[in-house]
Write a protein that holds these residues in place. Sequence first.
Motif, PDB file in Angstrom:
ATOM      1  N   ALA A  18       0.761  -1.270  -0.113  1.00  0.00           N
ATOM      2  CA  ALA A  18      -0.013  -0.115  -0.048  1.00  0.00           C
ATOM      3  C   ALA A  18       0.979   1.187  -0.051  1.00  0.00           C
ATOM      4  O   ALA A  18       0.520   2.322  -0.718  1.00  0.00           O
ATOM      5  N   ILE A  22       1.165   4.248  -2.886  1.00  0.00           N
ATOM      6  CA  ILE A  22       1.174   5.667  -2.763  1.00  0.00           C
ATOM      7  C   ILE A  22       2.500   6.426  -3.115  1.00  0.00           C
ATOM      8  O   ILE A  22       2.463   7.599  -4.121  1.00  0.00           O
ATOM      9  N   SER A  74     -12.594   9.988  -2.006  1.00  0.00           N
ATOM     10  CA  SER A  74     -11.921   8.494  -2.193  1.00  0.00           C
ATOM     11  C   SER A  74     -11.068   8.663  -3.241  1.00  0.00           C
ATOM     12  O   SER A  74     -11.075   9.430  -4.281  1.00  0.00           O
ATOM     13  N   THR A  93      -7.527   1.580  -2.839  1.00  0.00           N
ATOM     14  CA  THR A  93      -8.452   2.643  -2.507  1.00  0.00           C
ATOM     15  C   THR A  93      -8.382   2.754  -1.306  1.00  0.00           C
ATOM     16  O   THR A  93      -8.531   2.155  -0.188  1.00  0.00           O
ATOM     17  N   LEU A  94      -8.462   4.604  -1.207  1.00  0.00           N
ATOM     18  CA  LEU A  94      -8.363   5.093   0.092  1.00  0.00           C
ATOM     19  C   LEU A  94      -9.571   5.948   0.315  1.00  0.00           C
ATOM     20  O   LEU A  94     -10.158   6.521  -0.466  1.00  0.00           O
ATOM     21  N   GLN A  95     -10.036   5.853   1.619  1.00  0.00           N
ATOM     22  CA  GLN A  95     -11.102   6.831   1.975  1.00  0.00           C
ATOM     23  C   GLN A  95     -10.342   8.036   2.888  1.00  0.00           C
ATOM     24  O   GLN A  95      -9.552   7.462   3.829  1.00  0.00           O
ATOM     25  N   ALA A  96     -10.479   9.057   2.614  1.00  0.00           N
ATOM     26  CA  ALA A  96      -9.588  10.355   2.813  1.00  0.00           C
ATOM     27  C   ALA A  96     -10.305  11.428   3.496  1.00  0.00           C
ATOM     28  O   ALA A  96     -11.499  11.860   2.964  1.00  0.00           O
ATOM     29  N   PRO A 137      -5.568   9.618   4.748  1.00  0.00           N
ATOM     30  CA  PRO A 137      -6.406   8.469   4.724  1.00  0.00           C
ATOM     31  C   PRO A 137      -7.002   8.078   6.211  1.00  0.00           C
ATOM     32  O   PRO A 137      -6.217   8.206   7.018  1.00  0.00           O
ATOM     33  N   SER A 139      -8.881   5.151   6.190  1.00  0.00           N
ATOM     34  CA  SER A 139      -9.153   3.731   5.925  1.00  0.00           C
ATOM     35  C   SER A 139      -8.528   3.302   4.472  1.00  0.00           C
ATOM     36  O   SER A 139      -8.670   4.273   3.540  1.00  0.00           O
ATOM     37  N   GLY A 140      -8.470   1.877   4.064  1.00  0.00           N
ATOM     38  CA  GLY A 140      -8.236   1.713   2.654  1.00  0.00           C
ATOM     39  C   GLY A 140      -8.465   0.312   2.392  1.00  0.00           C
ATOM     40  O   GLY A 140      -8.764  -0.351   3.443  1.00  0.00           O
ATOM     41  N   LEU A 157      -1.204   2.891   6.869  1.00  0.00           N
ATOM     42  CA  LEU A 157      -0.575   3.608   5.844  1.00  0.00           C
ATOM     43  C   LEU A 157       0.509   4.722   6.273  1.00  0.00           C
ATOM     44  O   LEU A 157       0.696   5.704   5.394  1.00  0.00           O
TER      45      LEU A 157
END
Length: 159
Positions: A18, A22, A74, A93-96, A137, A139-140, A157
């Motif tokens: 991960a 990035i 995202s 996929t990141l939730q940020a 982020p 979560s991911g 992360l």
Amino acid sequence: MSAKDPFRPADDAARALARKLIAEARYAALAVLRDGAPFVTRIALAPGPDGLPVTLISDLAPHTAALRALPDCSLLVGEPGPKGDPLTHPRLTLQARAVFATRPAERTTLRDHYLDHQPKAQLYADFADFHFVRLVPHSGHLNGGFGQAFRLMAEDLGA
């Protein structure tokens, strides 16, 4: 009957992959809510000094206003390789949360670091309508290839 959760907790290999995705990403798909509906666009990206994603966006872009109104977003990173099925290549996929750099010292640090990775942005990085944004982020989801799905948290992360 509930479906089996395909995502496993992160392990060291998943965390390393991960962070690598990035670090190597120069572009990403960014999803925001715009006027209450999903909106996806491609953005330029660089890893920030802390290893987390940073972008440079203009007030003219629709996603900038959307992020100011609702900073939750995202991000999808990971490019298909030159051969094989694109869906077998790793992607993250990141939730940020978008955090605009507002302090001059922070902006200078992000600018210098960003331009090391995106030198062509030198042409417009100092325009008044461009802003450096950290994508922090919380979560991911990592898809490292077939059967390699992991759920990541902020600490996995580096956040």
